[in-house]
Design a protein around this motif. Sequence first.
Motif, PDB file in Angstrom:
ATOM      1  N   PRO A 187      -2.974  -5.102  -9.323  1.00 17.76           N
ATOM      2  CA  PRO A 187      -2.630  -4.097  -8.369  1.00 17.76           C
ATOM      3  C   PRO A 187      -2.739  -4.054  -7.122  1.00 17.76           C
ATOM      4  N   ARG A 188      -2.322  -5.334  -6.431  1.00 18.31           N
ATOM      5  CA  ARG A 188      -3.115  -4.594  -4.558  1.00 18.31           C
ATOM      6  C   ARG A 188      -1.642  -5.319  -4.379  1.00 18.31           C
ATOM      7  N   GLY A 189      -1.462  -5.178  -2.854  1.00 11.10           N
ATOM      8  CA  GLY A 189      -0.498  -5.135  -2.113  1.00 11.10           C
ATOM      9  C   GLY A 189      -0.755  -6.493  -1.330  1.00 11.10           C
ATOM     10  N   THR A 190      -0.040  -7.643  -1.283  1.00  6.10           N
ATOM     11  CA  THR A 190      -0.217  -8.903   0.035  1.00  6.10           C
ATOM     12  C   THR A 190       0.799  -8.492   1.216  1.00  6.10           C
ATOM     13  N   GLY A 191      -0.174  -9.434   1.892  1.00 10.85           N
ATOM     14  CA  GLY A 191       1.212  -9.122   3.747  1.00 10.85           C
ATOM     15  C   GLY A 191       0.548  -8.127   4.547  1.00 10.85           C
ATOM     16  N   ARG A 192      -0.481  -7.034   3.274  1.00 11.55           N
ATOM     17  CA  ARG A 192      -0.417  -5.431   4.094  1.00 11.55           C
ATOM     18  C   ARG A 192      -1.260  -4.398   4.375  1.00 11.55           C
ATOM     19  N   ARG A 193      -1.735  -3.553   5.423  1.00 13.67           N
ATOM     20  CA  ARG A 193      -3.130  -3.021   4.198  1.00 13.67           C
ATOM     21  C   ARG A 193      -2.781  -2.465   2.843  1.00 13.67           C
ATOM     22  N   LEU A 194      -3.858  -2.653   2.598  1.00 18.75           N
ATOM     23  CA  LEU A 194      -4.163  -1.987   1.417  1.00 18.75           C
ATOM     24  C   LEU A 194      -4.454   0.124   0.844  1.00 18.75           C
ATOM     25  N   ALA A 195      -3.381   0.251  -0.086  1.00 24.45           N
ATOM     26  CA  ALA A 195      -3.476   1.664   0.200  1.00 24.45           C
ATOM     27  C   ALA A 195      -4.524   1.721  -1.403  1.00 24.45           C
ATOM     28  N   SER A 196      -4.645   2.917  -1.826  1.00 23.75           N
ATOM     29  CA  SER A 196      -5.472   3.416  -2.282  1.00 23.75           C
ATOM     30  C   SER A 196      -4.680   2.993  -3.741  1.00 23.75           C
ATOM     31  N   PRO A 197      -5.878   2.641  -5.184  1.00 22.81           N
ATOM     32  CA  PRO A 197      -5.227   2.004  -6.221  1.00 22.81           C
ATOM     33  C   PRO A 197      -4.687   2.809  -6.498  1.00 22.81           C
ATOM     34  N   THR A 198      -4.058   3.829  -7.158  1.00 24.27           N
ATOM     35  CA  THR A 198      -3.437   5.581  -7.586  1.00 24.27           C
ATOM     36  C   THR A 198      -2.153   4.523  -6.247  1.00 24.27           C
ATOM     37  N   ALA A 199      -1.844   4.749  -5.179  1.00 28.23           N
ATOM     38  CA  ALA A 199      -0.916   4.547  -4.792  1.00 28.23           C
ATOM     39  C   ALA A 199       0.008   3.324  -4.914  1.00 28.23           C
ATOM     40  N   GLU A 200      -1.212   2.440  -5.030  1.00 29.21           N
ATOM     41  CA  GLU A 200      -0.379   0.475  -5.061  1.00 29.21           C
ATOM     42  C   GLU A 200       0.283   0.641  -6.136  1.00 29.21           C
ATOM     43  N   THR A 201      -0.814   1.277  -7.423  1.00 31.44           N
ATOM     44  CA  THR A 201      -0.492   0.960  -8.827  1.00 31.44           C
ATOM     45  C   THR A 201       1.231   2.107  -8.830  1.00 31.44           C
ATOM     46  N   ALA A 202       1.282   2.536  -8.437  1.00 29.58           N
ATOM     47  CA  ALA A 202       2.820   3.525  -8.817  1.00 29.58           C
ATOM     48  C   ALA A 202       3.874   2.280  -7.962  1.00 29.58           C
ATOM     49  N   ARG A 203       3.076   1.686  -6.822  1.00 30.80           N
ATOM     50  CA  ARG A 203       4.289   1.521  -6.140  1.00 30.80           C
ATOM     51  C   ARG A 203       5.039   0.130  -7.013  1.00 30.80           C
ATOM     52  N   LEU A 204       3.593   0.087  -7.969  1.00 29.34           N
ATOM     53  CA  LEU A 204       3.620  -1.674  -8.495  1.00 29.34           C
ATOM     54  C   LEU A 204       4.899  -1.259  -9.822  1.00 29.34           C
ATOM     55  N   LEU A 205       4.480   0.406 -10.225  1.00 34.28           N
ATOM     56  CA  LEU A 205       5.163   0.986 -11.443  1.00 34.28           C
ATOM     57  C   LEU A 205       6.376   0.679 -11.717  1.00 34.28           C
ATOM     58  N   ARG A 206       7.208   1.501 -10.200  1.00 33.38           N
ATOM     59  CA  ARG A 206       8.150   1.309  -9.589  1.00 33.38           C
ATOM     60  C   ARG A 206       8.771  -0.064 -10.302  1.00 33.38           C
ATOM     61  N   ARG A 207       8.498  -1.054  -9.636  1.00 33.83           N
ATOM     62  CA  ARG A 207       8.962  -2.164  -9.457  1.00 33.83           C
ATOM     63  C   ARG A 207       9.210  -2.547 -11.020  1.00 33.83           C
ATOM     64  N   ILE A 208       8.073  -2.430 -11.669  1.00 38.93           N
ATOM     65  CA  ILE A 208       8.086  -2.877 -13.148  1.00 38.93           C
ATOM     66  C   ILE A 208       9.204  -2.479 -13.750  1.00 38.93           C
ATOM     67  N   GLN A 209       9.469  -1.474 -13.200  1.00 38.50           N
ATOM     68  CA  GLN A 209      10.527  -0.448 -13.784  1.00 38.50           C
ATOM     69  C   GLN A 209      12.171  -1.437 -13.997  1.00 38.50           C
ATOM     70  N   ALA A 210      12.414  -1.148 -12.048  1.00 42.32           N
ATOM     71  CA  ALA A 210      13.503  -2.096 -11.739  1.00 42.32           C
ATOM     72  C   ALA A 210      13.119  -3.483 -11.796  1.00 42.32           C
ATOM     73  N   SER A 211      12.847  -3.678 -12.414  1.00 41.23           N
ATOM     74  CA  SER A 211      12.910  -5.347 -12.874  1.00 41.23           C
ATOM     75  C   SER A 211      13.001  -5.294 -14.872  1.00 41.23           C
ATOM     76  N   GLY A 212      12.746  -3.981 -15.465  1.00 37.55           N
ATOM     77  CA  GLY A 212      13.779  -3.646 -16.978  1.00 37.55           C
ATOM     78  C   GLY A 212      11.867  -3.859 -17.212  1.00 37.55           C
ATOM     79  N   PHE A 213      10.903  -4.049 -16.933  1.00 39.51           N
ATOM     80  CA  PHE A 213       9.573  -4.962 -17.463  1.00 39.51           C
ATOM     81  C   PHE A 213       8.609  -3.251 -18.160  1.00 39.51           C
ATOM     82  N   THR A 214       7.730  -3.815 -19.080  1.00 37.30           N
ATOM     83  CA  THR A 214       7.396  -1.983 -19.058  1.00 37.30           C
ATOM     84  C   THR A 214       5.288  -2.781 -19.089  1.00 37.30           C
ATOM     85  N   VAL A 215       4.438  -1.843 -18.929  1.00 32.16           N
ATOM     86  CA  VAL A 215       3.175  -1.885 -19.248  1.00 32.16           C
ATOM     87  C   VAL A 215       2.185  -2.145 -20.600  1.00 32.16           C
TER      88      VAL A 215
END
Length: 266
Positions: free
Chosen positions: A231-259
């Motif tokens: 969970p590391r963003g590309t093309g932008r400044r790296l946020a904290s691991p928790t912020a990056e993870t939360a952003r990715l989790l929202r993306r995962i849920q919106a795509s119909g996936f889970t972890v």
Amino acid sequence: MRARPRPRPRALLAATLAAVLLSGCAQSVDPIERLGKKAAQKVQRPDRAYRRWGLSAPLAPAPRPARPAGGPGRTGDGLPPVLDRVPTQDKVVFLAYDEDIEGDPRFVDMVRELRLPVSVFLTADGAGPKGADAARLRAAGAGVQNHALGHFVLRGRSYGEQRAEICGQRDRLTARPGPGPRLLRPPHGVYDRTTLRAAADCGVSAVILWRPVPPPYGAGTALHPGDIVRPRGTGRRLASPTAETARLLRRIQASGFTVARLEDYL
């Protein structure tokens, strides 16, 4: 001494009814109220931890994997496979971290509160003094795996040096409570055939790389079943691991996936 007169049946019945009426209010109270205010709040309000981490809903539970007998299996020459994706049709992805989490004390809280099935690859420094960081991650539910002793490139070094790095960190992690590591992420994701030989001799069952997290726009943005992501963003400044993870989790849920837990599939 005169005996006390016995109560008449009609008076006894009236007294009994009065007692029932007086106590009836207590018996008619909703059972949740009788638990007390604090307990009632717990019953009436389900766990809201996911909201504290920026999610609109809890993560869906991962399916039970059809795990291959004996793990992922060695290649034809007896070396561990190198994976950035797990072969599966389940709509799951795997979160695998390494030094990204260092310096972010909230990460352990996030893993524990969301019951997030992550895998964390630690160096000797990343494991913390006397393995304290590794112990906290294990206690929170994370899988702790091997990232070699130091955080330098293994490729190009001698077999003895690479074996000492891989086996040395395996031994440090195995000495702590919890299962020993059987997965390796070489530092910086860089390796050679010697790395794989040394890994095999240190009991590694698979070498784990990662797929870049696709940006949330444009072509090629889809997540795929079995992707191992860092969970590391590309093309932008790296946020904290928790912020990056939360952003990715929202993306995962919106795509119909889970972890899912990587160790459960390998």
